[in-house]
Design a protein around this motif. Structure first.
Motif, PDB file in Angstrom:
ATOM      1  N   GLN A  18      35.656  38.016  35.691  1.00 48.99           N
ATOM      2  CA  GLN A  18      34.937  39.112  35.791  1.00 48.99           C
ATOM      3  C   GLN A  18      34.961  39.506  37.324  1.00 48.99           C
ATOM      4  OE1 GLN A  18      30.798  38.533  34.730  1.00 48.99           O
ATOM      5  NE2 GLN A  18      30.536  41.165  34.199  1.00 48.99           N
ATOM      6  N   PHE A  19      34.657  38.377  38.295  1.00 51.05           N
ATOM      7  CA  PHE A  19      34.503  38.718  39.616  1.00 51.05           C
ATOM      8  C   PHE A  19      35.823  39.461  40.260  1.00 51.05           C
ATOM      9  CE2 PHE A  19      35.972  37.263  43.977  1.00 51.05           C
ATOM     10  CZ  PHE A  19      35.054  37.468  44.601  1.00 51.05           C
ATOM     11  N   VAL A  20      36.953  38.822  39.657  1.00 51.49           N
ATOM     12  CA  VAL A  20      38.412  39.253  40.238  1.00 51.49           C
ATOM     13  C   VAL A  20      38.668  40.664  39.618  1.00 51.49           C
ATOM     14  CG1 VAL A  20      41.028  38.945  39.719  1.00 51.49           C
ATOM     15  CG2 VAL A  20      39.416  36.997  40.147  1.00 51.49           C
ATOM     16  N   GLY A  21      38.030  41.027  38.537  1.00 50.07           N
ATOM     17  CA  GLY A  21      38.274  42.458  38.047  1.00 50.07           C
ATOM     18  C   GLY A  21      37.369  43.511  38.898  1.00 50.07           C
ATOM     19  N   LYS A  22      36.185  42.970  39.291  1.00 52.98           N
ATOM     20  CA  LYS A  22      35.206  43.912  40.023  1.00 52.98           C
ATOM     21  C   LYS A  22      35.968  43.965  41.459  1.00 52.98           C
ATOM     22  CE  LYS A  22      30.888  42.843  37.651  1.00 52.98           C
ATOM     23  NZ  LYS A  22      29.639  42.302  37.771  1.00 52.98           N
ATOM     24  N   ALA A  23      36.502  42.703  42.053  1.00 60.33           N
ATOM     25  CA  ALA A  23      37.037  42.792  43.496  1.00 60.33           C
ATOM     26  C   ALA A  23      38.209  43.685  43.238  1.00 60.33           C
ATOM     27  CB  ALA A  23      37.447  41.359  43.821  1.00 60.33           C
ATOM     28  N   ALA A  24      38.991  43.664  42.147  1.00 59.72           N
ATOM     29  CA  ALA A  24      40.404  44.691  42.186  1.00 59.72           C
ATOM     30  C   ALA A  24      39.996  46.038  42.203  1.00 59.72           C
ATOM     31  CB  ALA A  24      41.143  44.354  40.854  1.00 59.72           C
ATOM     32  N   ILE A  25      39.096  46.368  41.316  1.00 61.13           N
ATOM     33  CA  ILE A  25      38.169  47.608  41.449  1.00 61.13           C
ATOM     34  C   ILE A  25      37.739  48.181  42.654  1.00 61.13           C
ATOM     35  CG2 ILE A  25      36.600  49.225  40.310  1.00 61.13           C
ATOM     36  CD1 ILE A  25      36.637  47.569  37.894  1.00 61.13           C
TER      37      ILE A  25
END
Length: 315
Positions: free
Chosen positions: A143-150
């Protein structure tokens, strides 16, 4: 009335000409070979890294997802710049259309900023891993990676968009020869008959705001990491902790050093040959891209073992 290269109105411009070492044909010949080899190395090494991370279940972790993002950014930057430079060297295809030039300008600015932002997120990942190891799984997750990518995508796509828009709005009335190998913002903007003060201010402010803030946060992360590492008492703990972020630190060093050399050379452009800033501009898009996956492949045991397993399966 037939459109000429030296046009009278901005609406009549159909192309620019990239003056990429045209006054030094011997440079073109000698540079084309190492540049093409670096390009092939960058594309091949990053593709191998992406396939390895995709195929190896043991590498389906946040840190390697961020590394995959870095590889994709590197590949796009290489494809945006190097094929056109080689086409100039080999076939003298110096012409680039108005729209293609500003598209290249946008991709270069936005993707370099995305790469810098990715390094910053990776530095935070290493900070949590070393300074808060027990909390790492709960903080650094998918979830952190997804938010970071956005965040990486949204911040840099939006904040770099005015650069090509401001340049495209300028009135080009006399010259269309770009004294560079790429459509760098100021190399193009200075060809116009309009005042480019706003372009200069936004390029400077935007660049230092994005890259500068990333570098400050990276430096802060590694300062806290170093402080935590020096407090470790267990035998071999310092070496183990430093090895987990050594690869990342080397990659940041490559990225920031080449960028710093380019900035300093650009500032002192009257004291150096004009080809030097143009060469550094090109190399900045291919050298980090070629070295990033190699450094991680050599220094990260999990990636090295994953590549070896894939090679054994292929044979």
């Amino acid at each position: 009335m037939t459109t000429q290269h030296n046009v009278t109105t901005s609406t009549e411009i159909s192309d620019f000409l990239l003056n990429c070492f045209v006054r030094s044909p011997s440079w073109q010949l000698w540079l084309s070979l190492p540049l093409s080899l670096l390009f092939l190395l960058a594309m091949g090494a990053n593709a191998t890294l992406l396939v390895t991370i995709r195929m190896e279940a043991s590498l389906h972790q946040p840190m390697y997802y961020l590394l995959s993002l870095l590889s994709m950014l590197d590949m796009v930057l290489c494809l945006t710049v190097i094929p056109k430079v080689l086409a100039i060297f080999w076939f003298d295809l110096r012409s680039i259309s108005f729209s293609a030039c500003f598209l290249q300008m946008y991709i270069m600015n936005s993707f370099l900023a995305m790469e810098s932002c990715t390094f910053m997120v990776m530095a935070y990942d290493r900070y949590v891993a070393i300074c808060h190891p027990l909390r790492y799984p709960s903080i650094i997750n998918d979830q952190f990676v997804g938010k970071a990518a956005i965040f990486i995508l949204a911040r840099n796509v939006l904040l770099t968009m005015p650069i090509p828009i401001l340049a495209a709005w300028l009135h080009y009335c006399r010259r269309n020869v770009i004294e560079n190998c790429i459509c760098a913002n100021m190399s193009v903007s200075t060809l116009s008959c309009d005042d480019v003060t706003i372009n200069r201010i936004y390029q400077f402010a935007g660049g230092w705001t994005l890259l500068g803030s990333d570098l400050i946060l990276i430096f802060l992360s590694y300062t806290l990491i170093l402080r935590a590492v020096l407090r470790l008492k267990a035998e071999g703990a310092v070496a183990k902790a430093l090895s987990t972020c050594g690869s990342h630190f080397i990659l940041i060093l490559f990225f920031s050093t080449i960028l710093l050399v380019f900035v300093l050379t650009h500032v002192a452009k009257k004291k150096v040959f004009p080809e030097v800033p143009a060469l550094l501009n090109v190399l900045h898009h291919v050298i980090p891209a070629a070295l990033n996956p190699i450094v991680y492949g050599v220094r990260t045991q999990e990636i090295k073992q994953g590549i070896q397993r894939l090679l054994r399966k292929a044979w």
